[in-house]
Design a protein around this motif. Structure first.
Motif, PDB file in Angstrom:
ATOM      1  N   LYS A  20       0.832  -1.206   0.000  1.00 49.12           N
ATOM      2  CA  LYS A  20       0.000   0.000   0.000  1.00 49.12           C
ATOM      3  C   LYS A  20       0.866   1.256   0.000  1.00 49.12           C
ATOM      4  O   LYS A  20       0.578   2.219  -0.698  1.00 49.12           O
ATOM      5  CB  LYS A  20      -0.931   0.010   1.216  1.00 49.12           C
ATOM      6  CG  LYS A  20      -2.082  -0.943   1.117  1.00 49.12           C
ATOM      7  CD  LYS A  20      -2.964  -0.858   2.348  1.00 49.12           C
ATOM      8  CE  LYS A  20      -4.112  -1.828   2.292  1.00 49.12           C
ATOM      9  NZ  LYS A  20      -4.950  -1.757   3.493  1.00 49.12           N
ATOM     10  N   GLN A  23       2.328   1.764  -3.411  1.00 48.88           N
ATOM     11  CA  GLN A  23       1.303   2.258  -4.329  1.00 48.88           C
ATOM     12  C   GLN A  23       1.038   3.748  -4.109  1.00 48.88           C
ATOM     13  O   GLN A  23       0.898   4.504  -5.060  1.00 48.88           O
ATOM     14  CB  GLN A  23       0.015   1.458  -4.148  1.00 48.88           C
ATOM     15  CG  GLN A  23      -1.060   1.812  -5.156  1.00 48.88           C
ATOM     16  CD  GLN A  23      -2.307   0.961  -4.986  1.00 48.88           C
ATOM     17  OE1 GLN A  23      -2.470   0.263  -3.984  1.00 48.88           O
ATOM     18  NE2 GLN A  23      -3.180   1.009  -5.954  1.00 48.88           N
ATOM     19  N   GLU A  24       0.991   4.170  -2.859  1.00 48.11           N
ATOM     20  CA  GLU A  24       0.785   5.586  -2.549  1.00 48.11           C
ATOM     21  C   GLU A  24       1.928   6.435  -3.078  1.00 48.11           C
ATOM     22  O   GLU A  24       1.709   7.514  -3.626  1.00 48.11           O
ATOM     23  CB  GLU A  24       0.624   5.784  -1.039  1.00 48.11           C
ATOM     24  CG  GLU A  24      -0.683   5.280  -0.488  1.00 48.11           C
ATOM     25  CD  GLU A  24      -0.747   5.341   1.028  1.00 48.11           C
ATOM     26  OE1 GLU A  24       0.207   5.842   1.657  1.00 48.11           O
ATOM     27  OE2 GLU A  24      -1.757   4.875   1.593  1.00 48.11           O
TER      28      GLU A  24
END
Length: 104
Positions: A20, A23-24
């Motif tokens: 995550k 991805q950010e």
């Protein structure tokens, strides 16, 4: 056995967290590149070197362009479907373009 299961879940949670976070970071990088592109495009049309572009104006223009392109894609897809085509071609885009420009 239960202790091993908790440990595996904990490790899996770390992997998900890392994915995550990665991805950010990629999204932030893409947004920054998109904003830089919009600033360059707008700045290239300035007639005077003194003309400046605020950060808010650049963000607003980037969002407007994003919505415009998304709307063009959706309308082109609907046009292709109305003609019983499986694929969107430039002709579909050309057909929706006049009304799209009037709407914006």
């Amino acid at each position: 056995m239960a202790g091993q299961k908790r440990q595996v879940e904990g490790e899996g949670g770390k992997e998900i967290e890392a994915a995550k976070e990665q991805q950010e970071k990629q999204e932030v990088w893409r947004e920054k590149k998109n904003l830089e592109t919009v600033i360059k495009l707008l700045s290239s049309s300035f007639k005077e070197d003194k003309t400046r572009l605020s950060g808010d104006a650049a963000l607003l223009m980037a969002e407007l362009l994003k919505v415009f392109v998304q709307e063009a894609a959706v309308r082109s897809q609907k046009q292709a479907e109305s003609e019983d085509c499986d694929q969107v071609d430039i002709e579909h885009f050309e057909k929706i373009l006049p009304q799209l420009l009037l709407d914006f």
